[in-house]
Scaffold this motif. Sequence first.
Motif, PDB file in Angstrom:
ATOM      1  N   UNK A 150       0.840  -1.208   0.000  1.00  0.00           N
ATOM      2  CA  UNK A 150       0.000   0.000   0.000  1.00  0.00           C
ATOM      3  C   UNK A 150       0.873   1.255   0.000  1.00  0.00           C
ATOM      4  N   UNK A 151       1.946   1.243   0.817  1.00  0.00           N
ATOM      5  CA  UNK A 151       2.863   2.383   0.823  1.00  0.00           C
ATOM      6  C   UNK A 151       3.537   2.557  -0.539  1.00  0.00           C
ATOM      7  N   UNK A 152       3.879   1.445  -1.195  1.00  0.00           N
ATOM      8  CA  UNK A 152       4.495   1.528  -2.520  1.00  0.00           C
ATOM      9  C   UNK A 152       3.534   2.133  -3.542  1.00  0.00           C
ATOM     10  N   UNK A 153       2.255   1.754  -3.481  1.00  0.00           N
ATOM     11  CA  UNK A 153       1.264   2.314  -4.411  1.00  0.00           C
ATOM     12  C   UNK A 153       1.073   3.813  -4.155  1.00  0.00           C
ATOM     13  N   UNK A 154       1.040   4.204  -2.877  1.00  0.00           N
ATOM     14  CA  UNK A 154       0.884   5.625  -2.555  1.00  0.00           C
ATOM     15  C   UNK A 154       2.078   6.428  -3.070  1.00  0.00           C
ATOM     16  N   UNK A 155       3.287   5.890  -2.908  1.00  0.00           N
ATOM     17  CA  UNK A 155       4.468   6.580  -3.431  1.00  0.00           C
ATOM     18  C   UNK A 155       4.443   6.645  -4.957  1.00  0.00           C
ATOM     19  N   UNK A 156       3.945   5.588  -5.600  1.00  0.00           N
ATOM     20  CA  UNK A 156       3.846   5.607  -7.055  1.00  0.00           C
ATOM     21  C   UNK A 156       2.870   6.686  -7.525  1.00  0.00           C
ATOM     22  N   UNK A 157       1.739   6.802  -6.830  1.00  0.00           N
ATOM     23  CA  UNK A 157       0.773   7.856  -7.172  1.00  0.00           C
ATOM     24  C   UNK A 157       1.397   9.239  -6.971  1.00  0.00           C
ATOM     25  N   UNK A 158       2.178   9.395  -5.896  1.00  0.00           N
ATOM     26  CA  UNK A 158       2.837  10.689  -5.657  1.00  0.00           C
ATOM     27  C   UNK A 158       3.851  11.004  -6.756  1.00  0.00           C
ATOM     28  N   UNK A 159       4.587   9.983  -7.221  1.00  0.00           N
ATOM     29  CA  UNK A 159       5.552  10.207  -8.295  1.00  0.00           C
ATOM     30  C   UNK A 159       4.838  10.616  -9.586  1.00  0.00           C
ATOM     31  N   UNK A 160       3.734   9.921  -9.900  1.00  0.00           N
ATOM     32  CA  UNK A 160       2.974  10.254 -11.108  1.00  0.00           C
ATOM     33  C   UNK A 160       2.409  11.665 -11.009  1.00  0.00           C
ATOM     34  N   UNK A 161       1.913  12.044  -9.821  1.00  0.00           N
ATOM     35  CA  UNK A 161       1.370  13.392  -9.640  1.00  0.00           C
ATOM     36  C   UNK A 161       2.467  14.453  -9.795  1.00  0.00           C
ATOM     37  N   UNK A 162       3.666  14.176  -9.252  1.00  0.00           N
ATOM     38  CA  UNK A 162       4.758  15.141  -9.393  1.00  0.00           C
ATOM     39  C   UNK A 162       5.166  15.303 -10.853  1.00  0.00           C
ATOM     40  N   UNK A 163       5.220  14.184 -11.588  1.00  0.00           N
ATOM     41  CA  UNK A 163       5.556  14.269 -13.009  1.00  0.00           C
ATOM     42  C   UNK A 163       4.465  15.017 -13.768  1.00  0.00           C
ATOM     43  N   UNK A 164       3.200  14.750 -13.430  1.00  0.00           N
ATOM     44  CA  UNK A 164       2.101  15.456 -14.081  1.00  0.00           C
ATOM     45  C   UNK A 164       2.131  16.949 -13.836  1.00  0.00           C
ATOM     46  N   UNK A 165       2.513  17.349 -12.599  1.00  0.00           N
ATOM     47  CA  UNK A 165       2.587  18.779 -12.295  1.00  0.00           C
ATOM     48  C   UNK A 165       3.721  19.465 -13.050  1.00  0.00           C
TER      49      UNK A 165
END
Length: 200
Positions: A150-165
Amino acid sequence: MTLELLIFYALSAVIIVAATMVVTRRNPVHSALFLILAFFACSGIWLLAEAEFLAIVLVLVYVGAVMVLFLFVLMMLDIDLAVLRAGFIKMLPLGVIMAIAMAAELILIVGPDNFGLEQYAAPARHAADYSNTQELGSVLYTVYMYPFEIAAVILLVAIIAAIGLTMRKRPDNKYLDPATQVVIKRDDRVRMVSMDAEKG
């Protein structure tokens, strides 16, 4: 006094001196270098506690990545040292009061009355072939497998959001298309002009 206790006191003294220099140095680069020294001494204490995985992670992640990033940022920024020197003396009394309050809290919470050998027995020594990393990995991927994923998925979502921004296009941004740059020919950009020589 045993050799292990002597090494512990030496590393603790290095940490205290380095932490003091981090706060009192006027040059931010010097403060960052003393913080690296404090991290190395902390990793030595982790090794004394038979937590070699945490020791190597402290060196690799904080010293090898985070502190290098701090040094790059500090060296690239144009920091006005005169402003830092002016604010140090003014904030020194408040800093001393906060340091004394934090030290008192630490003594009350993690002092010998709560975490001494009378409350908790000393841990048993492990054999020479004991691997702290193997034990940590076996617990992490068996007992705590779902929280880890779950922590890995949350970090993956954060990475995708940072790249999107960072990749979003704004109207005031100047954007170059690499595909257009590659197909450009010399004749599209350079124009040869024939001019007669002028006599000086």
